[in-house]
Structure formats: structure tokens, C-alpha cells
Design a protein around this motif. Structure first.
Motif, mmCIF file in Angstrom:
data_model
loop_
_atom_site.group_PDB
_atom_site.id
_atom_site.type_symbol
_atom_site.label_atom_id
_atom_site.label_comp_id
_atom_site.label_asym_id
_atom_site.label_seq_id
_atom_site.Cartn_x
_atom_site.Cartn_y
_atom_site.Cartn_z
ATOM 1 N N THR A 43 0.521 -1.495 0.200
ATOM 2 C CA THR A 43 -0.055 0.166 -0.334
ATOM 3 C C THR A 43 0.767 1.457 -0.116
ATOM 4 O OG1 THR A 43 -1.081 -1.437 1.018
ATOM 5 C CG2 THR A 43 -1.811 0.738 1.258
ATOM 6 N N ARG A 44 2.041 1.519 0.912
ATOM 7 C CA ARG A 44 2.875 2.372 0.995
ATOM 8 C C ARG A 44 3.605 2.476 -0.256
ATOM 9 N NH1 ARG A 44 5.092 -0.258 5.425
ATOM 10 N NH2 ARG A 44 6.718 0.048 4.294
ATOM 11 N N LYS A 45 3.783 1.600 -1.278
ATOM 12 C CA LYS A 45 4.556 2.098 -2.317
ATOM 13 C C LYS A 45 3.809 2.338 -3.752
ATOM 14 C CE LYS A 45 7.834 -1.522 -1.788
ATOM 15 N NZ LYS A 45 8.592 -3.065 -2.557
ATOM 16 N N ILE A 46 2.705 1.972 -3.582
ATOM 17 C CA ILE A 46 1.258 2.805 -4.188
ATOM 18 C C ILE A 46 1.383 4.061 -4.322
ATOM 19 C CG2 ILE A 46 -1.333 2.667 -4.551
ATOM 20 C CD1 ILE A 46 0.277 0.563 -6.192
ATOM 21 N N ILE A 47 1.013 4.657 -3.040
ATOM 22 C CA ILE A 47 0.431 5.621 -2.429
ATOM 23 C C ILE A 47 1.573 6.853 -2.962
ATOM 24 C CG2 ILE A 47 0.431 7.000 -0.509
ATOM 25 C CD1 ILE A 47 -0.996 5.138 0.752
ATOM 26 N N SER A 48 2.933 6.074 -2.541
ATOM 27 C CA SER A 48 4.529 6.248 -3.138
ATOM 28 C C SER A 48 4.007 7.317 -4.635
ATOM 29 C CB SER A 48 5.876 6.210 -2.417
ATOM 30 O OG SER A 48 6.607 6.524 -2.997
ATOM 31 N N LYS A 49 4.128 6.697 -5.364
ATOM 32 C CA LYS A 49 4.267 6.154 -6.789
ATOM 33 C C LYS A 49 3.014 7.014 -7.229
ATOM 34 C CE LYS A 49 7.785 3.146 -7.046
ATOM 35 N NZ LYS A 49 8.111 3.365 -8.266
ATOM 36 N N PHE A 50 1.649 6.683 -6.679
ATOM 37 C CA PHE A 50 0.714 7.582 -6.907
ATOM 38 C C PHE A 50 1.022 9.814 -6.335
ATOM 39 C CE2 PHE A 50 -3.185 10.639 -6.125
ATOM 40 C CZ PHE A 50 -4.155 9.749 -7.071
ATOM 41 N N LYS A 52 4.407 10.345 -6.364
ATOM 42 C CA LYS A 52 4.810 10.795 -7.654
ATOM 43 C C LYS A 52 4.614 11.107 -8.978
ATOM 44 C CE LYS A 52 9.710 8.890 -9.166
ATOM 45 N NZ LYS A 52 10.374 8.524 -8.952
ATOM 46 N N TRP A 53 3.874 10.303 -9.753
ATOM 47 C CA TRP A 53 3.437 10.347 -11.106
ATOM 48 C C TRP A 53 2.056 10.824 -11.075
ATOM 49 C CZ3 TRP A 53 6.770 9.589 -13.841
ATOM 50 C CH2 TRP A 53 7.954 8.655 -13.946
ATOM 51 N N TRP A 54 1.161 11.529 -10.374
ATOM 52 C CA TRP A 54 -0.648 12.212 -10.892
ATOM 53 C C TRP A 54 -0.621 13.673 -11.316
ATOM 54 C CZ3 TRP A 54 -2.360 17.025 -10.451
ATOM 55 C CH2 TRP A 54 -1.457 18.033 -9.309
ATOM 56 N N PRO A 55 0.991 13.794 -11.621
ATOM 57 C CA PRO A 55 0.373 15.195 -12.078
ATOM 58 C C PRO A 55 0.220 14.050 -14.333
ATOM 59 C CG PRO A 55 2.198 15.776 -11.417
ATOM 60 C CD PRO A 55 1.719 14.436 -10.386
ATOM 61 N N ALA A 56 1.310 13.383 -14.124
ATOM 62 C CA ALA A 56 1.699 12.863 -15.440
ATOM 63 C C ALA A 56 -0.147 11.834 -15.939
ATOM 64 C CB ALA A 56 2.289 11.465 -15.545
ATOM 65 N N LEU A 57 -0.661 11.534 -15.186
ATOM 66 C CA LEU A 57 -1.707 10.568 -14.863
ATOM 67 C C LEU A 57 -3.151 11.704 -15.443
ATOM 68 C CD1 LEU A 57 -1.694 7.810 -11.996
ATOM 69 C CD2 LEU A 57 -1.476 7.600 -14.312
#
Length: 468
Positions: A43-50, A52-57
Motif C-alpha cells: 500500500t505504501r508503495k502504491i501511494i508513493s507512486k501515485f 510521484k506520478w499524478w501530474p502525468a496521469l
């Protein structure tokens, strides 16, 4: 006999010589790291990735939306704009209905027993109700004369709101001018009473067509309301008997602004000038810039508008009338031999307390309220919170009355106070009631009865003031 001495010895399975018995070695447990409990690593990894990458999404989503819209335009799929009548219909349906069309009774507990607040006759008896023929009045007033303009030259002029006001006064050509000395004289009841009561000059405004006047002259009992300046919607009355449908007029006064507003909402007046059960009367040349004052004319002066009517029920435009009119007259007037019925105020009892609330809620300026209270104090109005065991303060969204010389005088004087001072009629009602000292036999019914008479819908929109 020989005695045997015995010695108790501890018995143990442990060997005292065994060194292992003297020292026990405990296995050391590994402590968990403080951060191991909580969210799983996944879960921590998912949140961290999100994060980091939400502007691109977001950018990818926007690009996909643009491509989809471009494809629709290219393929010729263009959505037709809705027609105006459909917009009006949807807007009407989208309005919150709230209490609309509710017929459930309001009850209260009295003497440990739950009872209806408004005790109407059974339906079968309502159908048999007849309007009393008795024209007897206990009033000492034998003749009531309304002050009119005697200047023939003024009758040749045309209505103009900018010049209708008498210089230096709140009165105008509709009300006629009245000094404080004349005002004082009007409260002295004699067999022949003369009073200003609106409709002073033919050029004073509030014009109604001859066709509408002819209809109004036929009314013996009338339920009326009004909406000027594009104000509230029109709510159809409910709960009436067949007898009332035959014998009672339902009249709504509108101006041209309200007419245009309602037509834009899809509420069309038919060829007979009706919307549902309401006969729509269009008023032209309203005499006041303040729409609240214009609304006081049908509210307080139905005896001037319906000269042949013997009874009237006023209902504010924010409410839906939901009881049988003849049944209401029987319950509130005929049963107790009263001439006027009005609700007690729900929150306050004193006119002086009400004045503070009016100023606090910005319903009138502190200056105009103080002018009114100063005059009332000078005239000797007491600070009593009850008159004859009832609240001194009324809430006038519903007025039920018999048209007699006494009630007509009462309403004329009340209207003049509203014009002379503030338009808040709660402030002037106790004063007129006190000055006339029992002339009018009033039924001040409790708040729960008022709630039983109508479904309160609240004001829909603010009325537009007149500017020219």
C-alpha cells in the motif's frame, strides 16, 4: 512400645548436583521494529507512486478526453441544444417540493390529551355548509366613508410613479396625504367614520381591467394571494370540499413582471384567465416602489377590491392553502362568533421586542423603526406582552375575516400605519388593536393552527423593486 522419630525430606526430581539446575539460559527473542505494524509495504508503495506520478496521469486523462471529443465532432455527432420549454420544465421539476401537497393534520397536547390544532367539521358536514345570511354587526359604526380625491383637475392626469408621491411625505396619490393630526382623529370611533383607505385618486395606480373587476364583483367569499415583482410561485390550493369549489373565489394578484417570470417557467394563464383553481388578476401601475407595500393592498384591503364579498381569507405567497375555506370560516369565525382571525406570533410577544428583531434582521432601518416606536410611546402604547389573555403580537401570513364596518375600519387604519411608518405589519397590528379597544372581536389562534392551515414553502425568489 517404641516410638519412631521421622524426619521429612523434600523429594525432587531435580539433581542438586546438576549445574543446569542452577542457571537457566533463556532464548533471546527478536523484537519487531516499531514501523513493521501498520500499512502493508504494498500500500505504501502504491501511494508513493501515485504521489510521484499524478501530474502525468492527469495529463494522460485530459489527452484522452480531447481525442474522444475530436472523434465525436469529426463523425458529425453534435448534441442538439435543449428547447427553452424543456429547460423550464426541467427547472420546475428540479425545484425542491418540500411540504407541497401535504394534507396531514397538525396536533398538540392539551390537558394531557392529543388533539387536532384546527378542528374542522367532518367532510359530510362541510359539504352542507352555507354562508350565513346574518348581516348583524355589534359595531357602533353605522356608516364608513372612504376619503377620496375631490380635485377634478387631478383626474385628468396620467399615472407616473416618479411624481405620484406627495412632497415630503410617505403618502402618495394612491393613499392620499394624511397629517399626524388627521391620523389621530381617525382612531376616534363614531357612528359615521371617515378614513383614508387607498384608492384615493383615479391616477393613484393599482389599475385592474374592467373584465377582472366584473369577476371580482361576483365573489361572496374569496381566498386571495399576490406575487409582485416576479416573486414567489403560485401553489394550487388543496383540501377543499365540492361546496367550496362552487361558492369560493380563488384570486391571485400579479403584475406584468410576475406574469413574464411565470410564463418563462412554463406556467401559462389560459383564455379564461385561470391557472388551475386560481383566477389571475393582472395589476398595472403599482403605486409603490417597495413591492412589500404593494403587497399590502390585496392583503389588507380586500373589502375595497371585492366590494360584494362578505368573507375573505388572505394567504401569503410563500404558502400553500390546504384546508376547506368554508370549514375554516366555520371553525375560526362562525363557531365563536368572531369577526377576524389571525395567528399569534411564534417567537415574540411584545412590539418592542419585535422592533429589535426587525432591525437585527435588516427588515427595516434603525431610524425608521425608532420613528415608529417613538410615536407609539408618545401615544401611550404599553409594553404589555398580552392583550385580553392573548399575545399582543400577531403573525399575519394568514388573515381570516368577515367584512363588517368594524373590520374594514381596522384594516384601513392598519394599512395607513404600514404606509406611514415601516412596512413590517407586525409592528403596527398591536397598536391598532390597542387603539380600537375591543371594537373588533378577534380570534388570535395558536401557531399550530396556522401550521395546519397551510404548507409553508418559503420564498422562492426576491421580488424586483420598481424603478420607474
Amino acid at each position: 512400645m517404641a516410638s519412631i522419630n521421622s524426619t521429612s525430606m523434600p523429594i525432587s526430581d531435580d539433581d542438586p548436583e546438576d549445574p543446569s539446575n542452577h542457571m537457566r539460559v533463556r532464548a533471546r527473542r527478536k523484537r519487531k521494529k516499531p514501523g513493521s505494524r501498520g500499512r502493508p509495504d504494498f500500500t505504501r508503495k502504491i501511494i508513493s507512486k501515485f504521489l510521484k506520478w499524478w501530474p502525468a496521469l492527469l495529463l494522460v486523462f485530459a489527452a484522452a478526453l480531447l481525442i474522444y471529443e475530436a472523434f465525436k465532432i469529426g463523425s458529425g455527432e453534435i448534441r442538439n441544444p435543449p428547447r427553452p420549454e424543456n429547460v423550464a420544465a426541467r427547472r420546475s421539476k428540479a425545484k425542491p417540493q418540500g411540504n407541497l401537497n401535504k394534507l396531514d393534520s397538525i396536533t398538540r397536547v392539551a390537558g394531557g390529551v392529543r388533539e387536532r390544532c384546527l378542528k374542522l367539521l367532518p367532510p359530510e358536514e362541510l359539504e352542507l355548509l352555507e354562508i350565513p345570511n346574518d348581516m348583524y354587526s355589534r359595531s357602533p359604526i353605522k356608516e364608513l366613508v372612504y376619503t377620496m380625491d375631490t380635485d377634478e383637475a387631478s383626474k385628468d392626469g396620467k399615472f407616473n410613479l416618479s411624481t405620484v408621491y406627495v412632497e415630503g411625505a410617505r403618502f402618495n396619490l394612491f393613499t392620499g396625504n394624511q397629517t399626524l393630526e388627521q391620523r389621530e382623529q381617525k382612531f376616534k370611533v363614531t357612528e359615521r367614520a371617515e378614513v383614508h383607505c387607498g384608492f384615493y385618486s383615479e391616477t393613484g395606480g393599482f389599475r385592474i381591467s374592467d373584465d377582472d373587476k366584473s369577476y371580482m364583483n361576483t365573489c361572496k367569499v374569496v381566498v386571495s394571494t399576490c406575487a409582485f415583482g416576479g416573486g414567489d410561485d403560485l401553489y394550487q390550493p388543496i383540501g377543499m370540499s365540492e361546496a367550496s369549489l362552487r361558492k369560493v373565489c380563488y384570486v391571485a394578484f400579479w403584475d406584468e413582471i410576475t406574469l413574464a417570470t411565470q410564463e418563462a417557467e412554463g406556467n401559462k394563464v389560459d383564455e379564461s384567465h385561470f391557472i388551475g383553481k386560481w383566477r389571475i388578476i393582472i395589476v398595472r401601475d403599482l403605486p409603490f416602489r417597495d413591492q412589500r407595500l404593494n403587497g399590502k393592498i390585496p392583503k389588507m384591503l380586500p373589502h375595497r377590491l371585492f366590494p360584494n364579498s362578505r368573507y375573505s381569507i388572505w394567504v401569503d405567497s410563500k404558502s400553500q392553502f390546504r384546508r376547506d375555506p368554508l370549514g375554516v370560516l366555520e371553525a375560526l369565525l362562525w363557531r365563536s362568533n368572531r369577526e377576524l382571525a389571525i395567528s399569534e406570533h411564534g417567537a415574540r410577544s411584545s412590539v418592542y421586542d419585535e422592533a429589535k428583531a426587525v432591525v437585527k434582521k435588516n427588515k427595516a432601518t434603525p431610524e425608521e423603526v425608532e420613528v415608529q416606536l417613538a410615536q407609539y410611546r408618545q401615544d401611550g402604547l404599553p409594553e404589555d406582552k398580552r392583550f385580553n389573555g392573548k399575545k399582543a403580537l400577531a403573525e399575519a401570513s394568514i388573515i381570516v375575516r368577515k367584512h363588517t364596518q368594524a373590520t374594514n375600519l381596522f384594516m384601513c387604519l392598519w394599512f395607513n400605519e404600514v404606509v406611514c411608518f415601516t412596512s413590517r405589519d407586525q409592528l403596527s397590528f398591536p397598536y391598532v388593536l390597542w387603539r380600537l379597544k375591543g371594537l373588533v372581536h378577534i380570534n388570535m389562534f395558536p401557531v399550530c393552527t396556522r401550521k395546519d392551515l397551510v404548507n409553508s414553502m418559503g420564498h422562492i425568489r426576491k421580488a424586483n423593486p420598481l424603478t420607474s
